[in-house]
Structure formats: structure tokens, C-alpha cells
Motif scaffolding. Structure first.
Motif, PDB file in Angstrom:
ATOM      1  N   LYS A 196       0.814  -1.212   0.000  1.00 28.81           N
ATOM      2  CA  LYS A 196       0.000   0.000   0.000  1.00 28.81           C
ATOM      3  C   LYS A 196       0.855   1.273   0.000  1.00 28.81           C
ATOM      4  O   LYS A 196       0.361   2.339  -0.299  1.00 28.81           O
ATOM      5  CB  LYS A 196      -0.931   0.026   1.209  1.00 28.81           C
ATOM      6  N   GLY A 197       2.114   1.172   0.398  1.00 29.08           N
ATOM      7  CA  GLY A 197       3.035   2.296   0.291  1.00 29.08           C
ATOM      8  C   GLY A 197       3.105   3.233   1.471  1.00 29.08           C
ATOM      9  O   GLY A 197       3.865   4.195   1.436  1.00 29.08           O
ATOM     10  N   VAL A 198       2.360   2.984   2.526  1.00 25.59           N
ATOM     11  CA  VAL A 198       2.332   3.923   3.644  1.00 25.59           C
ATOM     12  C   VAL A 198       3.651   3.894   4.424  1.00 25.59           C
ATOM     13  O   VAL A 198       4.261   4.935   4.666  1.00 25.59           O
ATOM     14  CB  VAL A 198       1.130   3.643   4.569  1.00 25.59           C
ATOM     15  N   SER A 232      -4.481  10.033   7.551  1.00 27.77           N
ATOM     16  CA  SER A 232      -3.226  10.780   7.693  1.00 27.77           C
ATOM     17  C   SER A 232      -2.560  11.112   6.368  1.00 27.77           C
ATOM     18  O   SER A 232      -2.058  12.219   6.194  1.00 27.77           O
ATOM     19  CB  SER A 232      -2.258  10.021   8.591  1.00 27.77           C
ATOM     20  N   THR A 233      -2.568  10.196   5.425  1.00 24.45           N
ATOM     21  CA  THR A 233      -1.810  10.423   4.203  1.00 24.45           C
ATOM     22  C   THR A 233      -2.386  11.521   3.313  1.00 24.45           C
ATOM     23  O   THR A 233      -1.711  12.516   3.075  1.00 24.45           O
ATOM     24  CB  THR A 233      -1.656   9.106   3.411  1.00 24.45           C
ATOM     25  N   PRO A 234      -3.607  11.388   2.798  1.00 23.63           N
ATOM     26  CA  PRO A 234      -4.070  12.411   1.866  1.00 23.63           C
ATOM     27  C   PRO A 234      -4.393  13.749   2.528  1.00 23.63           C
ATOM     28  O   PRO A 234      -4.384  14.778   1.866  1.00 23.63           O
ATOM     29  CB  PRO A 234      -5.321  11.810   1.237  1.00 23.63           C
ATOM     30  N   SER A 255       0.091  11.054  -2.228  1.00 23.69           N
ATOM     31  CA  SER A 255      -1.198  10.887  -1.549  1.00 23.69           C
ATOM     32  C   SER A 255      -2.227  10.223  -2.445  1.00 23.69           C
ATOM     33  O   SER A 255      -2.945   9.314  -2.021  1.00 23.69           O
ATOM     34  CB  SER A 255      -1.731  12.245  -1.091  1.00 23.69           C
ATOM     35  N   VAL A 256      -2.283  10.639  -3.698  1.00 24.19           N
ATOM     36  CA  VAL A 256      -3.232  10.047  -4.644  1.00 24.19           C
ATOM     37  C   VAL A 256      -2.911   8.569  -4.863  1.00 24.19           C
ATOM     38  O   VAL A 256      -3.814   7.720  -4.883  1.00 24.19           O
ATOM     39  CB  VAL A 256      -3.241  10.828  -5.977  1.00 24.19           C
ATOM     40  N   LEU A 257      -1.627   8.245  -5.009  1.00 19.62           N
ATOM     41  CA  LEU A 257      -1.238   6.845  -5.192  1.00 19.62           C
ATOM     42  C   LEU A 257      -1.622   5.979  -3.994  1.00 19.62           C
ATOM     43  O   LEU A 257      -2.111   4.855  -4.159  1.00 19.62           O
ATOM     44  CB  LEU A 257       0.269   6.736  -5.447  1.00 19.62           C
ATOM     45  N   ARG A 287      -4.251   2.848  -3.956  1.00 22.18           N
ATOM     46  CA  ARG A 287      -3.909   1.497  -3.522  1.00 22.18           C
ATOM     47  C   ARG A 287      -4.824   1.026  -2.381  1.00 22.18           C
ATOM     48  O   ARG A 287      -4.923  -0.167  -2.139  1.00 22.18           O
ATOM     49  CB  ARG A 287      -2.446   1.426  -3.077  1.00 22.18           C
ATOM     50  N   HIS A 288      -5.469   1.939  -1.692  1.00 23.47           N
ATOM     51  CA  HIS A 288      -6.371   1.584  -0.600  1.00 23.47           C
ATOM     52  C   HIS A 288      -7.833   1.520  -1.048  1.00 23.47           C
ATOM     53  O   HIS A 288      -8.733   1.431  -0.219  1.00 23.47           O
ATOM     54  CB  HIS A 288      -6.248   2.603   0.544  1.00 23.47           C
TER      55      HIS A 288
END
Length: 103
Positions: free
Chosen positions: A17-19, A58-60, A81-83, A87-88
């Protein structure tokens, strides 16, 4: 690093997911943003007990706001953030349906 984690060549472009990778990248590139993003993820996780929801909160919301302090980082943080939200998308569906796992 984040793109390689999201879409690894060796696993048929099916990655994570990349977080956490984003947090590690931010820690090296812009530590204040990384610490605030990690703190916001932790707070969201404590309140919701759902990892994916904490990531989506938190991310976007946080990364582009943190990048506002460094104008040259606004575009890369927004793309990141969009990526991560992309992925989520399966987690979003599960959250909306009430089927997402909680800790």
C-alpha cells in the motif's frame, strides 16, 4: 522507492500500500513531515483501531498540508497521496460496507 513498493516488477506489479515506505522516504527527505505524518497516523489508529482508515486519514490530508511548508514538495506529496489512496481503494470499499478489520 515508493513506486517500486507499490508496483514491483518481480511480483507482477502487485505490491503493498506504500504507507510505511512513504514514511521511511519522508524520514530521510523531510523529517518534520515524516514525524507529523507518523504522529497523525498513530493518533488516527488509536482512535479508530483500523490501520487502513488511519492511513487514509493521515496520508491524503496531512502530506499535502505538510508539503505546503516546502512549496517544491507540494506536487510530489500530492501525487504520493493520490497513489496511496488509489492502492487503498479496496479498503475504502470494505470500510464503507462495514467489513474492514479492526484491531
Amino acid at each position: 522507492a515508493v513506486a517500486g513498493h507499490l508496483y514491483p516488477l518481480y511480483f507482477g506489479f502487485k505490491g503493498g500500500k506504500g504507507v510505511a515506505t512513504s514514511a521511511g522516504m519522508l524520514l530521510g527527505v523531510y523529517p518534520p513531515a515524516a514525524l507529523l505524518a507518523i504522529a497523525s497516523w498513530t493518533l488516527a489508529f488509536i482512535l479508530t483501531r483500523t490501520s487502513s482508515l488511519a492511513s487514509l486519514i493521515s496520508t491524503p490530508l496531512i502530506l499535502p498540508l505538510l508539503a505546503w511548508q516546502e512549496p517544491e514538495a507540494l506536487l510530489p506529496m500530492s501525487v504520493l497521496s493520490v497513489l496511496i489512496v488509489w492502492r487503498h481503494r479496496s479498503n475504502l470499499r470494505s470500510l464503507l460496507a462495514g467489513r474492514e478489520r479492526h484491531f
